[in-house]
Scaffold this motif. Structure first.
Motif, PDB file in Angstrom:
ATOM      1  N   LEU A  64       0.831  -1.200   0.000  1.00 25.35           N
ATOM      2  CA  LEU A  64       0.000   0.000   0.000  1.00 25.35           C
ATOM      3  C   LEU A  64       0.868   1.254   0.000  1.00 25.35           C
ATOM      4  N   ASP A  65       0.427   2.267  -0.737  1.00 27.62           N
ATOM      5  CA  ASP A  65       1.105   3.554  -0.721  1.00 27.62           C
ATOM      6  C   ASP A  65       0.926   4.190   0.658  1.00 27.62           C
ATOM      7  N   ASP A  66       1.931   4.938   1.118  1.00 31.18           N
ATOM      8  CA  ASP A  66       1.891   5.536   2.451  1.00 31.18           C
ATOM      9  C   ASP A  66       0.738   6.514   2.623  1.00 31.18           C
ATOM     10  N   THR A  67       0.214   7.040   1.517  1.00 29.09           N
ATOM     11  CA  THR A  67      -0.867   8.030   1.600  1.00 29.09           C
ATOM     12  C   THR A  67      -2.234   7.380   1.825  1.00 29.09           C
ATOM     13  N   VAL A  68      -2.327   6.057   1.712  1.00 28.68           N
ATOM     14  CA  VAL A  68      -3.612   5.362   1.832  1.00 28.68           C
ATOM     15  C   VAL A  68      -3.955   5.142   3.306  1.00 28.68           C
ATOM     16  N   ASP A  69      -5.112   5.692   3.722  1.00 34.61           N
ATOM     17  CA  ASP A  69      -5.613   5.445   5.071  1.00 34.61           C
ATOM     18  C   ASP A  69      -6.898   4.608   4.984  1.00 34.61           C
ATOM     19  N   ASP A  70      -7.556   4.382   6.126  1.00 39.44           N
ATOM     20  CA  ASP A  70      -8.758   3.541   6.145  1.00 39.44           C
ATOM     21  C   ASP A  70      -9.839   4.084   5.212  1.00 39.44           C
ATOM     22  N   GLU A  71     -10.044   5.403   5.241  1.00 42.81           N
ATOM     23  CA  GLU A  71     -11.088   6.020   4.417  1.00 42.81           C
ATOM     24  C   GLU A  71     -10.775   5.879   2.931  1.00 42.81           C
ATOM     25  N   ASP A  73       2.109   0.810  12.690  1.00 46.74           N
ATOM     26  CA  ASP A  73       3.020   0.477  13.781  1.00 46.74           C
ATOM     27  C   ASP A  73       2.668   1.287  15.023  1.00 46.74           C
ATOM     28  N   SER A  74       3.473   1.147  16.080  1.00 47.23           N
ATOM     29  CA  SER A  74       3.173   1.808  17.353  1.00 47.23           C
ATOM     30  C   SER A  74       3.218   3.331  17.248  1.00 47.23           C
ATOM     31  N   ASN A  75       3.883   3.848  16.193  1.00 50.08           N
ATOM     32  CA  ASN A  75       3.967   5.298  16.003  1.00 50.08           C
ATOM     33  C   ASN A  75       2.874   5.832  15.082  1.00 50.08           C
ATOM     34  N   GLY A  76       2.014   4.925  14.615  1.00 54.60           N
ATOM     35  CA  GLY A  76       0.920   5.346  13.745  1.00 54.60           C
ATOM     36  C   GLY A  76       1.257   5.358  12.271  1.00 54.60           C
ATOM     37  N   ALA A  77       2.487   4.968  11.920  1.00 52.90           N
ATOM     38  CA  ALA A  77       2.889   4.957  10.507  1.00 52.90           C
ATOM     39  C   ALA A  77       2.371   3.703   9.814  1.00 52.90           C
ATOM     40  N   SER A  78       1.955   3.830   8.560  1.00 52.63           N
ATOM     41  CA  SER A  78       1.423   2.689   7.809  1.00 52.63           C
ATOM     42  C   SER A  78       2.500   1.624   7.618  1.00 52.63           C
ATOM     43  N   ARG A  79       2.087   0.367   7.779  1.00 59.15           N
ATOM     44  CA  ARG A  79       2.996  -0.750   7.525  1.00 59.15           C
ATOM     45  C   ARG A  79       2.938  -1.203   6.076  1.00 59.15           C
ATOM     46  N   GLY A  80       2.097  -0.545   5.296  1.00 57.43           N
ATOM     47  CA  GLY A  80       1.994  -0.901   3.881  1.00 57.43           C
ATOM     48  C   GLY A  80       1.115  -2.105   3.618  1.00 57.43           C
TER      49      GLY A  80
END
Length: 318
Positions: free
Chosen positions: A230-237, A257-264
């Motif tokens: 997944l691209d880093d810009t993709v969130d749940d919405e 991850d624990s810092n809120g960054a996407s794991r892809g």
């Protein structure tokens, strides 16, 4: 040709290697034979039972000296063969001894079957804080002779609202459980049951958890998609927007991850398998942002591991 051939005085057993333990652990097509004559060995057992179908495994249990313990196991490839063997051979004579042939039941299931469990110690919980040992003696004493009664208390002497009642007779204990479980005393509905060891409770909870997990997996089989790259810009919405056109989405999540960054990676679950299948075929390898999206059916960790083991076993090394 070589199965049961003696090597250094011991008959060897040969069967096909199966790295997936689910069939063996399930007990399907597996039968148990007891009251065997001491002279019946693995080969004699095999020769007797092979007429009903293809046998995957056949073994007579032996002690340290190699002498038969008088029972054995036969696992067939198909359930029909096991049922046929039970129907034809249960109660028949083998070497002038009447044998029992029936379905194999795991030890845990045998130990927990209601007809086999004998107990003297009864556990009772959800007691009122005012309930005392004398109250328990009065209520439980109607069912038989009590050897000990205790209400568990904390360091300050306050009731923990559970306790134990020990009977002299297992039959009396069982009768008390049957009659008192679910009854109300002082506006409290009691749970009354067999007192269990910690290991038994842990095993019971583990089996219940695994059963619920399997039921959930079966319910959502072929409806849950796993995504990665997944691209880093993709969130749940954004993920929901990408897949919404293919059907009704029941859940949608990007793993972080624990810092809120996407794991892809992430998951999208649909209401039906048809919707998930359509989304998989349309979205796999589709460019999202600057990356080609990977889409596949989600698998449980145990299933992925089993498939990987099978795949590795098929690789030929030179």
């Amino acid at each position: 040709m070589l199965n049961f051939t003696p090597i250094n005085g011991r008959p060897i057993r040969i069967m096909y290697s199966n790295r997936d333990p689910s069939l063996r652990k399930s007990g399907n097509a597996n039968i148990f034979i007891k009251n065997l004559d001491k002279s019946i060995d693995n080969k004699a057992l095999y020769d007797t039972f092979c007429v009903f179908g293809n046998i995957l495994s056949c073994k007579v249990a032996t002690d340290a000296s190699g002498e038969s313990k008088g029972y054995g196991f036969v696992q067939y490839e198909r359930d029909e063969a096991a049922h046929a063997a039970i129907d034809k051979l249960n109660g028949m004579l083998m070497n002038d001894k009447k044998v029992y042939v029936g379905p194999f039941v795991r030890k845990q299931e045998r130990d927990n079957s209601p007809g086999n469990v004998k107990f003297n110690n009864v556990y009772v919980k959800n007691l009122a804080e005012t309930t005392t040992e004398d109250d328990l003696k009065e209520i439980f004493g109607k069912f038989g002779t009590l050897t000990s009664v205790v209400v568990m208390r904390d360091g300050d002497g306050r009731s923990k609202c559970f306790g134990f009642v020990n009977f002299e007779s297992p039959d009396e204990a069982a009768l008390a459980v049957q009659d008192l479980n679910g009854k109300k005393f002082s506006d409290k509905e009691w749970y009354v049951g067999r007192a269990q060891k910690k290991s038994e409770r842990e095993m019971e909870l583990k089996e219940k958890f695994e059963k619920n997990l399997q039921e959930a997996a079966d319910k959502y089989q072929n409806t849950n998609l796993y995504l990665k790259n997944l691209d880093d810009t993709v969130d749940d919405e954004k993920l929901r927007e990408l897949f919404a056109e293919y059907g009704t989405i029941t859940s949608c999540k990007v793993m972080r991850d624990s810092n809120g960054a996407s794991r892809g990676s992430g998951f999208v679950a649909f209401k039906s398998a048809e919707e998930a299948s359509r989304a998989l075929s349309e979205m796999n390898n589709k460019m999202v942002g600057n990356k080609p999206l990977y889409v596949a059916l989600a698998q449980r960790k145990e299933d992925r591991k089993a498939r990987l083991q099978v795949r590795m076993s098929e690789i030929v090394f030179f």
